[in-house]
Design a protein around this motif. Structure first.
Motif, PDB file in Angstrom:
ATOM      1  N   SER A   1     -19.310  42.811   5.665  1.00  0.00           N
ATOM      2  CA  SER A   1     -18.339  43.559   6.473  1.00  0.00           C
ATOM      3  C   SER A   1     -17.779  42.643   7.561  1.00  0.00           C
ATOM      4  O   SER A   1     -18.473  41.751   8.060  1.00  0.00           O
ATOM      5  N   PHE A   2     -16.500  42.823   7.918  1.00  0.00           N
ATOM      6  CA  PHE A   2     -15.831  42.056   8.962  1.00  0.00           C
ATOM      7  C   PHE A   2     -15.259  43.022   9.996  1.00  0.00           C
ATOM      8  O   PHE A   2     -14.940  44.177   9.668  1.00  0.00           O
ATOM      9  N   ASN A   3     -15.120  42.512  11.226  1.00  0.00           N
ATOM     10  CA  ASN A   3     -14.489  43.362  12.240  1.00  0.00           C
ATOM     11  C   ASN A   3     -12.983  43.462  11.972  1.00  0.00           C
ATOM     12  O   ASN A   3     -12.453  42.775  11.093  1.00  0.00           O
ATOM     13  N   ALA A   4     -12.307  44.294  12.729  1.00  0.00           N
ATOM     14  CA  ALA A   4     -10.898  44.593  12.455  1.00  0.00           C
ATOM     15  C   ALA A   4     -10.025  43.348  12.554  1.00  0.00           C
ATOM     16  O   ALA A   4      -9.127  43.141  11.730  1.00  0.00           O
ATOM     17  N   GLU A   5     -10.272  42.469  13.550  1.00  0.00           N
ATOM     18  CA  GLU A   5      -9.431  41.284  13.724  1.00  0.00           C
ATOM     19  C   GLU A   5      -9.566  40.333  12.538  1.00  0.00           C
ATOM     20  O   GLU A   5      -8.567  39.862  11.991  1.00  0.00           O
ATOM     21  N   ILE A   6     -10.824  40.070  12.131  1.00  0.00           N
ATOM     22  CA  ILE A   6     -11.058  39.163  11.008  1.00  0.00           C
ATOM     23  C   ILE A   6     -10.504  39.771   9.718  1.00  0.00           C
ATOM     24  O   ILE A   6      -9.914  39.070   8.882  1.00  0.00           O
ATOM     25  N   SER A   7     -10.678  41.059   9.557  1.00  0.00           N
ATOM     26  CA  SER A   7     -10.168  41.732   8.353  1.00  0.00           C
ATOM     27  C   SER A   7      -8.664  41.584   8.238  1.00  0.00           C
ATOM     28  O   SER A   7      -8.119  41.338   7.151  1.00  0.00           O
TER      29      SER A   7
END
Length: 321
Positions: free
Chosen positions: A277-283
């Motif tokens: 899973s990635f945070n919103a910015e990385i996603s």
């Protein structure tokens, strides 16, 4: 005291072969001598089961539920209740209560199915034989499913269970002991789970396998039976994912050795499945980059992992040199 005369409305039963009474639904039921009853093609049982307990019960209280039969000439064909008939014979009864109905073949098979459903007394093999007989008298498997109140997939899987037994003498059961026979049981035929049996039958009747069989130049049924037996022998050795891989590889190359393919699959190291899973910015950044590359996230991660492994192996080899 003298014997009282019988009432005028009482039916005479002395020396009669058949006596008549009424069940709770008002339908006519008759006591019929066992030698007037017979099994026809419609009530063939492949697994009659243990009759000892039922026979003891019949000795004590008799046959409580009438056997469903249809008239054929001077005799009566058993449609439902074959185990009760056999157990009554073992118990030494001379006659049993029977409900006599005029039924065509389809109605008779429906009645047999309903009895098995109510009593939960049939195995996938027994259901498969019944569905197979109905299919031979129907336009399609959908028609059979509608007649029985089941899905087409249910009907097809039971027919596959019967075909597997008929062709390769392998039993298909709802559940099996580790996918095979019970410990110490060497007399029973090998057994598979119903899902496995369905998967095997679908594989050997698939389009690529049919094409291969048409080109072999031998007897198609004999060759298909050989493939069924070899797949049935291999399945208990494999896990669910390995079974799917075996079927996929088999359909890709039906003429290859199933035994060697099975060994290869067993010896292959297991794959690794990870969840990331990635945070919103990385996603968001990943999504923009992958859109530019025209690549899926799974492909990108797999490629990065392989490249890193190759780089690591090159560094390790260089250090060793």
């Amino acid at each position: 005291m003298g014997t009282q005369p019988a009432e005028e409305n009482e039916p005479e039963t002395d020396n009669e072969e058949v006596t008549v009474f009424r069940d709770r639904e008002g339908r006519q039921v008759k006591n019929v001598k066992l030698d007037k009853l017979f099994f026809g093609e419609l009530n063939e049982r492949l697994e009659p089961g243990d009759l000892e307990g039922l026979s003891r019960s019949i000795k004590q209280v008799g046959v409580l539920e009438p056997i469903l039969v249809r008239p054929v000439g001077e005799r009566f064909e058993i449609i439902a209740g074959g185990r009760r008939f056999r157990a009554a014979a073992v118990a030494g009864l001379q006659s049993v209560p029977c409900q006599i109905k005029e039924l065509d073949d389809v109605q008779a098979l429906q009645a047999s199915f309903q009895e098995n459903e109510e009593r939960k007394s049939a195995s996938p093999l027994e259901y498969g034989l019944l569905c197979w007989k109905l299919a031979n008298r129907s336009e399609s498997l959908k028609e059979v499913a509608d007649l029985l109140g089941k899905t087409q997939a249910w009907v097809e899987s039971r027919i596959n269970a019967y075909e597997l037994y008929r062709r390769a003498h392998v039993l298909a059961k709802e559940k099996t002991f580790n996918g095979g026979q019970s410990p110490g049981d060497t007399s029973a035929p090998p057994s598979l789970g119903l899902v496995d049996a369905n998967m095997i039958m679908q594989a050997v009747t698939s389009r690529p396998v049919n094409r291969y069989l048409a080109q072999t130049g031998g007897t198609i049924d004999d060759e298909r039976t050989r493939l069924l037996k070899e797949l049935s022998d291999s399945f208990p050795k494999l896990g669910p994912r390995q079974k799917r891989k075996l079927v996929s590889e088999f359909k890709r190359n039906p003429k290859g050795s199933i035994h060697l393919l099975t060994q290869k699959i067993i010896e292959e190291p297991p794959g690794v499945k990870v969840s990331i899973s990635f945070n919103a910015e990385i996603s968001a950044r990943l999504t923009r980059m992958l859109d530019r590359k025209g690549e899926r996230l799974e492909q990108w991660i797999r490629r990065i992992a392989v490249e890193e492994l190759e780089r690591e192996e090159q560094d390790f080899t260089g250090r060793g040199a």
